[in-house]
Write a protein that holds these residues in place. Structure first.
Motif, PDB file in Angstrom:
ATOM      1  N   GLY A  63      16.740  -0.127   8.335  1.00  0.00           N
ATOM      2  CA  GLY A  63      16.402  -0.031   7.484  1.00  0.00           C
ATOM      3  C   GLY A  63      15.520   1.096   6.658  1.00  0.00           C
ATOM      4  N   GLN A  64      14.881   1.714   7.683  1.00  0.00           N
ATOM      5  CA  GLN A  64      14.094   2.623   7.672  1.00  0.00           C
ATOM      6  C   GLN A  64      14.823   4.198   7.549  1.00  0.00           C
ATOM      7  OE1 GLN A  64      11.131   2.534  10.238  1.00  0.00           O
ATOM      8  NE2 GLN A  64       9.457   2.272   9.116  1.00  0.00           N
ATOM      9  N   ALA A  65      16.282   3.915   8.057  1.00  0.00           N
ATOM     10  CA  ALA A  65      17.092   4.678   8.197  1.00  0.00           C
ATOM     11  C   ALA A  65      17.625   5.546   7.047  1.00  0.00           C
ATOM     12  CB  ALA A  65      18.542   4.879   9.140  1.00  0.00           C
ATOM     13  N   GLY A  90      17.233  -9.012  -7.999  1.00  0.00           N
ATOM     14  CA  GLY A  90      17.688  -7.886  -7.341  1.00  0.00           C
ATOM     15  C   GLY A  90      16.687  -7.550  -5.503  1.00  0.00           C
ATOM     16  N   HIS A  91      17.072  -6.267  -5.237  1.00  0.00           N
ATOM     17  CA  HIS A  91      16.538  -6.388  -3.571  1.00  0.00           C
ATOM     18  C   HIS A  91      16.294  -4.472  -3.401  1.00  0.00           C
ATOM     19  CE1 HIS A  91      20.758  -5.626  -3.255  1.00  0.00           C
ATOM     20  NE2 HIS A  91      20.158  -5.039  -2.032  1.00  0.00           N
ATOM     21  N   GLY A  92      15.505  -5.012  -2.002  1.00  0.00           N
ATOM     22  CA  GLY A  92      15.385  -3.348  -2.285  1.00  0.00           C
ATOM     23  C   GLY A  92      15.011  -3.501  -0.981  1.00  0.00           C
ATOM     24  N   VAL A  93      14.032  -1.849   0.006  1.00  0.00           N
ATOM     25  CA  VAL A  93      13.703  -1.693   1.243  1.00  0.00           C
ATOM     26  C   VAL A  93      12.807  -1.630   1.048  1.00  0.00           C
ATOM     27  CG1 VAL A  93      14.465  -0.660   3.567  1.00  0.00           C
ATOM     28  CG2 VAL A  93      16.082  -1.515   1.964  1.00  0.00           C
ATOM     29  N   THR A  94      11.545  -2.483   1.689  1.00  0.00           N
ATOM     30  CA  THR A  94       9.813  -1.274   1.844  1.00  0.00           C
ATOM     31  C   THR A  94       9.810  -0.277   2.992  1.00  0.00           C
ATOM     32  OG1 THR A  94       9.312  -2.865   3.829  1.00  0.00           O
ATOM     33  CG2 THR A  94       9.385  -3.451   1.407  1.00  0.00           C
ATOM     34  N   PRO A  95       8.967   1.030   2.843  1.00  0.00           N
ATOM     35  CA  PRO A  95       8.792   2.105   3.649  1.00  0.00           C
ATOM     36  C   PRO A  95       8.869   1.328   4.807  1.00  0.00           C
ATOM     37  CG  PRO A  95       7.507   2.601   1.443  1.00  0.00           C
ATOM     38  CD  PRO A  95       7.709   0.929   1.194  1.00  0.00           C
ATOM     39  N   SER A  96       7.965   0.805   4.524  1.00  0.00           N
ATOM     40  CA  SER A  96       8.528  -0.293   6.647  1.00  0.00           C
ATOM     41  C   SER A  96       9.397  -0.499   7.251  1.00  0.00           C
ATOM     42  CB  SER A  96       7.633  -1.441   6.976  1.00  0.00           C
ATOM     43  OG  SER A  96       7.825  -2.208   6.057  1.00  0.00           O
ATOM     44  N   GLY A  97      10.650  -0.619   6.276  1.00  0.00           N
ATOM     45  CA  GLY A  97      12.594  -0.760   6.784  1.00  0.00           C
ATOM     46  C   GLY A  97      12.641  -2.317   6.303  1.00  0.00           C
ATOM     47  N   GLU A  98      11.597  -2.969   5.415  1.00  0.00           N
ATOM     48  CA  GLU A  98      11.634  -4.754   5.846  1.00  0.00           C
ATOM     49  C   GLU A  98      12.503  -4.832   4.185  1.00  0.00           C
ATOM     50  OE1 GLU A  98      11.096  -7.424   7.881  1.00  0.00           O
ATOM     51  OE2 GLU A  98      10.305  -5.856   8.860  1.00  0.00           O
ATOM     52  N   THR A 208       0.349  12.894  -4.564  1.00  0.00           N
ATOM     53  CA  THR A 208      -0.894  11.561  -4.655  1.00  0.00           C
ATOM     54  C   THR A 208      -0.158  10.553  -4.257  1.00  0.00           C
ATOM     55  OG1 THR A 208      -2.441  12.722  -5.765  1.00  0.00           O
ATOM     56  CG2 THR A 208      -2.950  10.236  -5.463  1.00  0.00           C
ATOM     57  N   ALA A 209      -0.688   9.765  -3.307  1.00  0.00           N
ATOM     58  CA  ALA A 209       0.563   8.133  -2.172  1.00  0.00           C
ATOM     59  C   ALA A 209       0.080   7.423  -3.718  1.00  0.00           C
ATOM     60  CB  ALA A 209       0.027   8.362  -1.146  1.00  0.00           C
ATOM     61  N   ALA A 210       1.047   6.483  -4.028  1.00  0.00           N
ATOM     62  CA  ALA A 210       0.771   5.774  -4.548  1.00  0.00           C
ATOM     63  C   ALA A 210      -0.698   4.612  -3.912  1.00  0.00           C
ATOM     64  CB  ALA A 210       2.141   4.418  -4.288  1.00  0.00           C
ATOM     65  N   GLY A 211      -1.401   5.096  -3.539  1.00  0.00           N
ATOM     66  CA  GLY A 211      -2.294   4.316  -2.651  1.00  0.00           C
ATOM     67  C   GLY A 211      -1.999   2.534  -2.776  1.00  0.00           C
ATOM     68  N   VAL A 212      -0.848   2.101  -1.364  1.00  0.00           N
ATOM     69  CA  VAL A 212      -0.362   0.888  -1.346  1.00  0.00           C
ATOM     70  C   VAL A 212      -0.343   0.946  -0.348  1.00  0.00           C
ATOM     71  CG1 VAL A 212       0.547   0.386  -3.947  1.00  0.00           C
ATOM     72  CG2 VAL A 212       2.143   1.552  -2.708  1.00  0.00           C
ATOM     73  N   SER A 213      -0.192   0.375   0.292  1.00  0.00           N
ATOM     74  CA  SER A 213       0.689  -0.477   2.059  1.00  0.00           C
ATOM     75  C   SER A 213       2.176  -0.432   2.512  1.00  0.00           C
ATOM     76  CB  SER A 213       0.537  -1.672   2.539  1.00  0.00           C
ATOM     77  OG  SER A 213       0.807  -1.466   3.315  1.00  0.00           O
ATOM     78  N   ALA A 214       2.310   0.394   3.374  1.00  0.00           N
ATOM     79  CA  ALA A 214       3.918   0.371   4.013  1.00  0.00           C
ATOM     80  C   ALA A 214       4.711  -0.588   3.711  1.00  0.00           C
ATOM     81  CB  ALA A 214       3.430   1.882   4.933  1.00  0.00           C
ATOM     82  N   ASN A 215       4.025  -1.954   3.662  1.00  0.00           N
ATOM     83  CA  ASN A 215       4.648  -3.260   3.601  1.00  0.00           C
ATOM     84  C   ASN A 215       5.417  -3.514   2.125  1.00  0.00           C
ATOM     85  OD1 ASN A 215       4.520  -3.559   6.700  1.00  0.00           O
ATOM     86  ND2 ASN A 215       2.295  -3.686   6.363  1.00  0.00           N
ATOM     87  N   LEU A 241      16.346   3.321  -4.019  1.00  0.00           N
ATOM     88  CA  LEU A 241      16.487   3.218  -3.016  1.00  0.00           C
ATOM     89  C   LEU A 241      17.428   4.797  -2.398  1.00  0.00           C
ATOM     90  CD1 LEU A 241      16.299   2.491  -0.367  1.00  0.00           C
ATOM     91  CD2 LEU A 241      19.243   1.252  -0.617  1.00  0.00           C
ATOM     92  N   GLY A 242      16.379   5.951  -0.976  1.00  0.00           N
ATOM     93  CA  GLY A 242      16.707   6.665  -1.354  1.00  0.00           C
ATOM     94  C   GLY A 242      16.079   8.078  -1.659  1.00  0.00           C
ATOM     95  N   ALA A 243      15.727   7.477  -2.577  1.00  0.00           N
ATOM     96  CA  ALA A 243      14.592   8.813  -3.406  1.00  0.00           C
ATOM     97  C   ALA A 243      13.352   9.309  -2.970  1.00  0.00           C
ATOM     98  CB  ALA A 243      14.247   8.437  -4.530  1.00  0.00           C
ATOM     99  N   ASP A 244      13.218   8.712  -1.709  1.00  0.00           N
ATOM    100  CA  ASP A 244      12.365   9.934  -0.837  1.00  0.00           C
ATOM    101  C   ASP A 244      13.307  10.609   0.070  1.00  0.00           C
ATOM    102  OD1 ASP A 244      13.181   7.546   0.892  1.00  0.00           O
ATOM    103  OD2 ASP A 244      11.704   6.791   1.499  1.00  0.00           O
ATOM    104  N   ARG A 245      13.929  10.996   0.163  1.00  0.00           N
ATOM    105  CA  ARG A 245      14.439  11.817   0.550  1.00  0.00           C
ATOM    106  C   ARG A 245      14.001  13.051   0.243  1.00  0.00           C
ATOM    107  NH1 ARG A 245      13.139   9.342   5.499  1.00  0.00           N
ATOM    108  NH2 ARG A 245      15.069   7.980   5.406  1.00  0.00           N
ATOM    109  N   GLY A 246      13.823  14.136   0.797  1.00  0.00           N
ATOM    110  CA  GLY A 246      13.777  15.528   0.782  1.00  0.00           C
ATOM    111  C   GLY A 246      14.729  16.008  -0.536  1.00  0.00           C
ATOM    112  N   ASP A 247      14.822  17.011  -0.481  1.00  0.00           N
ATOM    113  CA  ASP A 247      16.212  18.134  -0.224  1.00  0.00           C
ATOM    114  C   ASP A 247      16.803  18.240   0.657  1.00  0.00           C
ATOM    115  OD1 ASP A 247      14.689  19.617  -3.568  1.00  0.00           O
ATOM    116  OD2 ASP A 247      16.340  17.539  -3.053  1.00  0.00           O
ATOM    117  N   LEU A 248      18.164  18.920   0.582  1.00  0.00           N
ATOM    118  CA  LEU A 248      17.772  19.340   2.408  1.00  0.00           C
ATOM    119  C   LEU A 248      17.722  20.590   2.614  1.00  0.00           C
ATOM    120  CD1 LEU A 248      21.887  17.928   1.939  1.00  0.00           C
ATOM    121  CD2 LEU A 248      20.449  17.598   3.152  1.00  0.00           C
TER     122      LEU A 248
END
Length: 767
Positions: A63-65, A90-98, A208-215, A241-248
């Protein structure tokens, strides 16, 4: 991977493991250990739990991949009550991959504080104590957290001889919990709207990070006032989903998803501010500490009277221009690669910032708008928008200071607004203006080129000159109507036609051209199609106007123009339709045109014979008869008709009745069937007939005309006896009628009538 044999990992022996560990090239993952099953092994619950934990860990890594974010749905809206929220399925994936999943839409009660407090405290999401039930106020992040619990008790057998049977939960159930995470801002007690702008600046400009847990999976930021929802801002916390990936290439200021979220957040925030402002203008810094590199503008941001603005700081350079509306998304996408505009930056930083305000123009109106903006100029330049800051006196130019002087006025005269200025003001009042941040590049001035026309005509100068002339004639509205509905190819033909030398010298031909083009558009719409002017229709109008002398209505208009200038309201009527093309034909114009045509064919003397010896009503009928299109196309038929008309005159008669025209029309109804004319017709199809051959056709009428009796025959003796008196009588009659005939015609025809009389006399002698 072979599904019949298991994993494709390469197994290694224990001695190889020892060597690899000793060399430090064997990397072990303690999270990925699973039981090794073999016959005779004693299994306990911990072994099966380890087996499940192994697969859960691998799923989280997968999921993290792909990155974290919302895959689909999970939109947040206000519920039916002031203290409720509705989260869509709906559904999504947390930063920890869950994986988090909502199979259906749910309504969340914000007043259910005990549940929210227990979840926040148990999951370690809040660094500060949770406020009491009735005083929860501030900014919070609404998020989803994956949880699991055990349920469904079943009987458990004893694990020893003396043990007792017990009851244990038999299932592990995965679930999703809705949590509120307090936003860690400065904790100021001022308005929540101001905190909204500062939070956006912290997230989108300071990384600035959102200040929330990765879970947890953030869905939206909400503002609460005593547990009542004040506003909901999804773009502040929600990421796809996938928006946290940086520019290539790694060259962007931030990931594209974050930059796009800033634009979406600004649009939603601006809409809320505009709805509360009631149409009043405001500086951007009062609500937005930072602006995205591109975004919409509130209505009325530019003062159309003096082209000033107070939305951007006075240090920022602001220009105003237009853009086709279908090209605006591409320009915004390009501008998103630039940094946001930090309105709290120093004056030096803002002084090196420039923005372009753009007015989207529909593609089919582009040429018309450009033409109106180019009046009086050779190029379409951008319009400078000055800051409306009264306190920046030091930055004013001397001329601007002089403009502010209040001088006594004798009378109040309304300012005259030119066509281009009026168009700029109209565009400035649009409610769909956008701004984009401009780049700052250092170009070498000596390498900058300039426009040069190499061959042909300068289209820009043609359009500028044409627009100026059309404005002076008061036909701008009609030109815009035609150009807006013309295809690009047709518009080019129209501009070339109206910019021609002949139409430049004749306002009435210009108006007639616009009227014919308008009629072509109206006709296309009447026939069930779209009101569009294509190239074929434009070329047809151009062909008619290339020879206006062949159109009776155009000749009448030119005759009126020669007598004096036509008023502007009359020109507008001509340019609006083609009713002028249906007016009665001017016999005088037909006569002049017929005489020029016969003179060009070398039949002027033959025409004088008929013209001189006919009553006025017969002459008028003959002119209309010979002006028919069939005679204009065939010089041979013209000569034949002229010969049949002149035959009674040559025989000593006089054309008193129009019945002769019907007889000639009957004789020439089928010219190909006349034996004497058939050879001439074949010859005319191969080459033009010269004047001497056409005169021969006129002189030999008796040889080729159909056999019929036109006049009563007289005996030879009677002819001989009455020859001399008849000649005298004819001469006397001609002498009496000649002055009357000449007097009834214009003075300009006197010499022409004299020639006709001589020709008639010569013809009678020959006969």
């Amino acid at each position: 991977m072979n599904l019949t044999q298991g994993t494709a990992r390469q197994p290694i022996q224990q001695d190889q493991v020892a060597r690899l560990r000793a060399s430090g090239v064997l990397i072990e993952d303690s999270r990925r250990e699973r039981p090794f099953y073999f016959d005779g092994r004693f299994l306990a619950a911990r072994d099966l739990i380890r087996d499940q934990q192994y697969f859960l860990t691998r799923e989280a890594d997968l999921g993290q991949a792909s990155g974290s974010g919302v895959a689909t749905g999970l939109f947040v809206n206000e519920g039916g009550a002031p203290q409720t929220l509705r989260v869509q399925a709906g559904h999504g994936v947390t930063p920890s991959g869950e994986l988090v999943l909502l199979p259906r839409a749910i309504d969340v009660q914000l007043a259910n504080i005990p549940v929210a407090e227990q979840l926040s405290a148990k999951f370690g999401l809040s660094r500060l104590p949770v406020p009491p039930l009735r005083s929860r106020t501030g900014l919070f992040v609404l998020a989803l957290r994956p949880v699991e619990f055990t349920a469904n008790p079943i009987g458990a057998y004893p694990t020893s001889i003396t043990g007792q049977r017990t009851v244990e939960d038999g299932d592990v159930i995965e679930a999703t919990a809705v949590v509120l995470v307090p936003w860690q801002d400065d904790g100021a007690a001022d308005a929540l709207d101001a905190r909204r702008g500062r939070a956006a600046r912290a997230i989108f400009t300071q990384d600035t990070a959102a200040g929330v847990s990765a879970n947890v999976l953030p869905l939206a930021m909400i503002a609460l006032q005593n547990n009542t929802v004040v506003w909901i801002d999804e773009a502040m916390a929600r990421r796809e989903l996938g928006a946290d990936r940086g520019d290539l290439p790694g060259l962007g200021f931030a990931p594209r998803g974050l930059r796009l979220a800033h634009l979406m957040q600004h649009q939603a925030h601006l809409a809320d501010v505009v709805s509360r402002s009631g149409g009043r203008g405001f500086p951007a810094s009062t609500h937005f500490p930072a602006l995205p590199p591109a975004g919409p503008l509130p209505p009325g941001v530019i003062h159309a009277q003096d082209f000033t603005q107070n939305y951007f700081p006075a240090e920022v350079d602001v220009d105003f221009s237009i853009i086709p509306e279908d090209e605006l998304p591409a320009l915004i996408e390009e501008a998103l690669a630039l940094q946001p505009i930090d309105l709290t930056a120093s004056a030096e930083a803002l002084d090196s910032t420039a923005v372009m305000v753009l007015a989207p123009v529909p593609r089919h109106e582009w040429r018309a708008v450009v033409a109106r903006l180019s009046l009086g100029t050779a190029t379409l330049a951008t319009r400078l928008v000055k800051p409306a800051a009264p306190n920046l006196i030091a930055q004013r130019r001397p001329f601007e200071v002089l403009q502010k002087l209040r001088l006594p006025r004798v009378t109040d005269v309304a300012p005259v607004v030119s066509g281009a200025e009026a168009e700029w003001q109209r565009l400035a009042r649009l409610g769909t203006l956008w701004f984009v941040r401009r780049r700052h590049l250092a170009y070498r001035d000596d390498l900058v080129g300039s426009y040069r026309e190499i061959s042909g005509s300068d289209e820009r100068e043609l359009e500028v000159s044409l627009n100026k002339r059309i404005t002076e004639l008061g036909l701008t509205e009609r030109l815009d109507f035609v150009v807006q509905r013309a295809t690009p190819a047709a518009a080019s033909v129209v501009i070339g036609l109206l910019a021609g030398k002949r139409l430049q010298e004749s306002p009435v031909l210009t108006a007639a051209a616009l009227g014919m083009l308008t009629d072509a558009i109206t006709t296309a719409e009447t026939q069930g199609g779209k009101p569009v002017l294509d190239k074929t229709q434009a070329l047809g109008v151009s062909a008619v106007l290339s020879a206006p002398e062949k159109n009776d209505a155009l000749l009448m208009l030119l005759k009126r123009e020669a007598e004096g200038p036509i008023p502007s309201d009359e020109l507008l009527r001509i340019a609006s339709n083609t009713e002028w093309n249906e007016e009665p034909v001017d016999d005088g114009l037909l006569e002049k045109r017929l005489f020029r045509r016969l003179e060009g064919l070398g039949l002027s003397e033959e025409w004088a014979t008929v013209y001189k010896n006919a009553e006025p009503k017969v002459t008028q009928a003959v002119i209309r008869f010979l002006s028919d299109a069939s005679f204009e196309k065939s010089p041979l038929l013209t000569a034949a008709a002229l010969g049949l008309l002149a035959e009674p005159v040559v025989q000593g008669g006089f054309l008193k009745d129009t019945s002769i025209i019907k007889s000639v029309q009957t004789d020439l109804a089928n010219p190909g069937g006349i034996e004497g004319l058939a050879d001439w017709i074949k010859l005319e199809t191969r080459r033009p007939l010269p004047a001497d051959e056409l005169r021969k056709v006129v002189a030999t009428t008796a040889e080729w005309r159909p056999k019929r009796v036109l006049f009563p025959t007289r005996s030879v003796a009677a002819k001989a006896a009455a020859k001399v008196p008849a000649k005298k009588a004819v001469a006397k009659t001609a002498a009496k009628k000649a002055p009357a005939k000449t007097a009834s015609k214009p003075a300009a025809k006197a010499s022409q009538a004299t020639k006709a009389a001589k020709a008639a006399k010569t013809g009678r002698r020959r006969a």
